[in-house]
Design an enzyme around this catalytic site. Structure first.
Site, PDB file in Angstrom:
ATOM      1  N   ASP A  43      -3.416   4.224  -2.052  1.00 10.31           N
ATOM      2  CA  ASP A  43      -4.318   4.691  -0.999  1.00 10.31           C
ATOM      3  C   ASP A  43      -4.253   6.215  -0.892  1.00 10.31           C
ATOM      4  OD1 ASP A  43      -5.900   4.914   1.278  1.00 10.31           O
ATOM      5  OD2 ASP A  43      -4.259   4.399   2.644  1.00 10.31           O
ATOM      6  N   LEU A  44      -4.920   6.895  -1.826  1.00 13.12           N
ATOM      7  CA  LEU A  44      -4.902   8.359  -1.840  1.00 13.12           C
ATOM      8  C   LEU A  44      -6.251   8.962  -1.458  1.00 13.12           C
ATOM      9  CD1 LEU A  44      -2.714   9.024  -5.012  1.00 13.12           C
ATOM     10  CD2 LEU A  44      -2.014   8.713  -2.629  1.00 13.12           C
ATOM     11  N   LYS A  45      -7.258   8.119  -1.270  1.00  8.45           N
ATOM     12  CA  LYS A  45      -8.556   8.554  -0.740  1.00  8.45           C
ATOM     13  C   LYS A  45      -9.092   9.788  -1.472  1.00  8.45           C
ATOM     14  CE  LYS A  45      -7.510   6.869   3.949  1.00  8.45           C
ATOM     15  NZ  LYS A  45      -6.061   6.536   3.770  1.00  8.45           N
ATOM     16  N   HIS A  94     -11.222  12.627  -2.885  1.00  7.04           N
ATOM     17  CA  HIS A  94     -12.448  13.271  -2.394  1.00  7.04           C
ATOM     18  C   HIS A  94     -12.454  14.686  -2.946  1.00  7.04           C
ATOM     19  CE1 HIS A  94     -15.267  14.045   1.308  1.00  7.04           C
ATOM     20  NE2 HIS A  94     -15.792  14.453   0.166  1.00  7.04           N
ATOM     21  N   ASP A  95     -13.192  14.869  -4.046  1.00  7.25           N
ATOM     22  CA  ASP A  95     -13.187  16.164  -4.730  1.00  7.25           C
ATOM     23  C   ASP A  95     -14.434  16.225  -5.597  1.00  7.25           C
ATOM     24  OD1 ASP A  95     -12.264  18.609  -6.031  1.00  7.25           O
ATOM     25  OD2 ASP A  95     -10.242  18.021  -5.421  1.00  7.25           O
ATOM     26  N   ILE A  96     -14.524  17.227  -6.450  1.00  4.56           N
ATOM     27  CA  ILE A  96     -15.664  17.288  -7.351  1.00  4.56           C
ATOM     28  C   ILE A  96     -15.591  16.095  -8.309  1.00  4.56           C
ATOM     29  CG2 ILE A  96     -15.845  19.790  -7.156  1.00  4.56           C
ATOM     30  CD1 ILE A  96     -14.586  19.981  -9.949  1.00  4.56           C
ATOM     31  N   PRO A  97     -16.733  15.630  -8.805  1.00  5.05           N
ATOM     32  CA  PRO A  97     -16.751  14.397  -9.598  1.00  5.05           C
ATOM     33  C   PRO A  97     -15.773  14.368 -10.759  1.00  5.05           C
ATOM     34  CG  PRO A  97     -18.986  15.016  -9.006  1.00  5.05           C
ATOM     35  CD  PRO A  97     -18.112  16.141  -8.546  1.00  5.05           C
ATOM     36  N   THR A 117     -10.326   4.672  10.607  1.00  9.89           N
ATOM     37  CA  THR A 117     -10.198   3.889  11.833  1.00  9.89           C
ATOM     38  C   THR A 117      -9.576   4.683  12.977  1.00  9.89           C
ATOM     39  OG1 THR A 117      -8.125   2.970  10.998  1.00  9.89           O
ATOM     40  CG2 THR A 117     -10.106   1.639  10.693  1.00  9.89           C
ATOM     41  N   LYS A 122       0.839  -1.198   0.000  1.00  8.60           N
ATOM     42  CA  LYS A 122       0.000   0.000   0.000  1.00  8.60           C
ATOM     43  C   LYS A 122       0.874   1.247   0.000  1.00  8.60           C
ATOM     44  CE  LYS A 122      -2.272   1.613   3.697  1.00  8.60           C
ATOM     45  NZ  LYS A 122      -2.051   3.100   3.735  1.00  8.60           N
ATOM     46  N   GLY A 155       0.678  -1.853   9.165  1.00  8.02           N
ATOM     47  CA  GLY A 155       1.786  -0.947   8.909  1.00  8.02           C
ATOM     48  C   GLY A 155       2.907  -1.100   9.898  1.00  8.02           C
ATOM     49  N   ARG A 156       2.909  -0.259  10.916  1.00  4.62           N
ATOM     50  CA  ARG A 156       4.025  -0.184  11.851  1.00  4.62           C
ATOM     51  C   ARG A 156       4.391  -1.479  12.564  1.00  4.62           C
ATOM     52  NH1 ARG A 156       1.549   5.268  14.309  1.00  4.62           N
ATOM     53  NH2 ARG A 156      -0.282   4.164  13.493  1.00  4.62           N
ATOM     54  N   THR A 200     -12.946  15.907 -11.206  1.00  7.49           N
ATOM     55  CA  THR A 200     -11.560  15.795 -10.734  1.00  7.49           C
ATOM     56  C   THR A 200     -11.264  14.381 -10.256  1.00  7.49           C
ATOM     57  OG1 THR A 200     -11.471  18.127 -10.121  1.00  7.49           O
ATOM     58  CG2 THR A 200      -9.898  16.662  -9.045  1.00  7.49           C
TER      59      THR A 200
END
Length: 229
Positions: free
Chosen positions: A59-61, A63-66, A118, A32, A208-209, A68
């Site tokens: 994994d950049l998530k 979240h913007d206007i459609p 999470t 990831k 991850g860690r 974009t």
């Protein structure tokens, strides 16, 4: 069966990430790449991982206007990644735009949506204007995601049993906040062990860690994979 294990490469540079994966094999895990590493190293680093045979979860998530988000999904798909994600809270039009943007690819990446991070507990969620327990918001956003044809969601393993009961097995559940027994909780609020996550219907776990900061990462990876067989 390929590994359920997704390792979060939460390193500040590509050099450190490549040094970490040098003893690993694509059979051991999925990788990831999140915001920190992507901003530092860019798309060429992602291409390097793909060329080495790894499945990559970008994994950049988004979240913007459609429009974009649609363009960002296409750019990610062009890198050859295995999976990308958007925020379900971006709403139905954005989700449709993301899905439609990938519909022209012969082998598009899996497209999943983030429900509730999470690291969020009820107090933090209410501070954003969303009332009720996190699981209620997760349930709403997972239903929205499924109704708009995405492949699955990112959720806490503690909500996985609820979601698996409501969605078909093909609807993927990807869970961060996974901590092998004895690991430090860190900044995660809603956590679970790998074995418990699999038992409640999780498809892929993100660690991850507990791996990347371990003295013997390969040993931890092998132990987790063995526990999931």
């Amino acid at each position: 069966m390929s590994s359920m294990l997704i390792i979060a490469l939460d390193f500040p540079t590509a050099k450190q990430a490549l040094e970490f994966i040098e003893p690993l094999s694509p059979n051991d895990c999925i990788l990831k790449v999140g915001l920190q590493l992507y901003v530092a190293s860019g798309p060429e680093f992602v291409k390097t991982l793909v060329a080495a045979g790894y499945k990559v979860f970008l994994d950049l998530k988004f979240h913007d206007i459609p429009n974009t988000v649609a363009g960002a999904c296409q750019s990610a798909a062009d890198l050859g990644v295995w999976m990308i994600n958007v925020h379900a809270s971006g709403g139905p039009v954005m989700l449709d735009a993301a899905a439609n943007a990938l519909s022209t690819y012969d082998k598009p990446p899996l497209l999943i949506a983030v429900t509730v991070l999470t690291s969020m507990n009820q107090i933090q969620l209410e501070a954003t204007g969303v009332s009720g327990e996190p699981e209620h918001q997760v349930k709403r956003l997972a239903a929205l995601t499924a109704n708009h044809g995405l492949s699955g969601v990112v959720c806490s393993a503690q909500e996985a049993e609820m979601l698996r009961a409501e969605h078909k097995d093909e609807f993927l559940l990807i869970t961060p906040g996974i901590r092998p027994t004895g690991s430090d909780q860190g900044d995660q609020q809603r956590i679970m062990t790998p074995e418990a996550a699999k038992a409640v219907g999780v498809n892929y776990i993100v660690v991850g860690r507990p791996i990347t900061q371990a003295k013997q990462p390969l040993s931890v990876i092998q132990s987790i994979n063995l526990s999931l067989k």
